[in-house]
Design an enzyme around this catalytic site. Structure first.
Site, PDB file in Angstrom:
ATOM      1  N   SER A  86       0.049  37.726  12.348  1.00 12.48           N
ATOM      2  CA  SER A  86       1.161  37.039  13.017  1.00 12.48           C
ATOM      3  C   SER A  86       1.193  37.261  14.520  1.00 12.48           C
ATOM      4  CB  SER A  86       2.496  37.489  12.413  1.00 12.48           C
ATOM      5  OG  SER A  86       2.740  38.854  12.672  1.00 12.48           O
ATOM      6  N   LYS A 104      12.439  38.502  11.536  1.00 15.30           N
ATOM      7  CA  LYS A 104      11.984  38.550  12.925  1.00 15.30           C
ATOM      8  C   LYS A 104      13.027  37.970  13.875  1.00 15.30           C
ATOM      9  CE  LYS A 104       7.075  38.284  11.732  1.00 15.30           C
ATOM     10  NZ  LYS A 104       5.843  37.453  11.741  1.00 15.30           N
TER      11      LYS A 104
END
Length: 221
Positions: free
Chosen positions: A102, A145
């Site tokens: 990511s 996140k």
């Protein structure tokens, strides 16, 4: 007084970054967090050093990001000779293992911010994997996140357009405080972060071996 001194201090975006330091987003078993990716260069022979207890997947992301950066460098930073420079990428909190697909766009932006000597707003964070063809791929843990970014004072988040559906899980009161920039390729990432305008069709030419004279890149202020 009862709990004693604070033992864990969450990361904050209230910092003044030099070129090469970028805010990323991470998923952890206890929720999301922000992390900083730092790049530095020095005279050398093209060696890439990675530190910060990075796992195999994240190391591969860094290698892909470096290959993309080198492919673009002839037009973006023609004075930088990657063959005569060593690069060091570090993710602080080295005692904490980090892995996962990511951080590709964060790693790429860090390298190119360093070589172009451009600062990126520390209140801009990003998450997304990158491929050698310059595509930005979706990642997991978006809700966690985004909540971590909100907690740290992040104002803008860059992520893959394919992750747009995951934003439905984020509380409205959090989404309303953050600008989400949805991207499909590194052209869009670099335009927003470094003000670099790269023709996507020309980008394919760079990656597949065309000369710098055949590419079109505009470097903004």
């Amino acid at each position: 007084e009862i709990l004693g001194n604070e033992k864990y201090q969450p990361e904050s975006s209230d910092q003044n970054f030099r070129p090469g330091v970028i805010t990323g987003l991470a998923w952890t078993p206890t929720g999301g967090d922000i992390l900083f990716i730092e790049s530095a260069s020095m005279p050398g022979s093209g060696k890439l050093t990675l530190t910060g207890q990075l796992g195999d997947v994240m190391k591969e992301s860094a290698q892909i990001a470096m290959s993309l950066a080198r492919s673009l460098s002839a037009s973006i930073a023609p004075t930088v000779n990657f063959e005569k420079q060593d690069f060091h990428i570090h993710v602080p909190s080295g005692a904490i293992p980090k892995d996962g697909p990511s951080a590709g766009i964060t790693l790429l932006t860090s390298i190119l911010a360093l070589v172009t000597e451009k600062r990126v707003d520390p209140k801009m964070a990003m998450t997304g994997e990158v491929t050698l063809r310059g595509a930005v791929m979706p990642v997991g843990g978006i809700k966690e996140k985004v909540l971590a970014a909100h907690r740290a004072g992040i104002k803008t988040i860059i992520l893959s357009r394919k992750n747009e559906q995951d934003l439905k899980d984020v509380p409205a009161e959090v989404k309303n405080t953050i600008e989400f920039v949805l991207v499909e390729n590194v052209e869009e990432v670099l335009a927003r972060t470094l003000n670099l305008q790269i023709d996507q069709f020309k980008l394919s030419g760079i990656l597949f071996g065309k000369t710098a004279a055949e590419t079109s890149v505009t470097v903004g202020n």
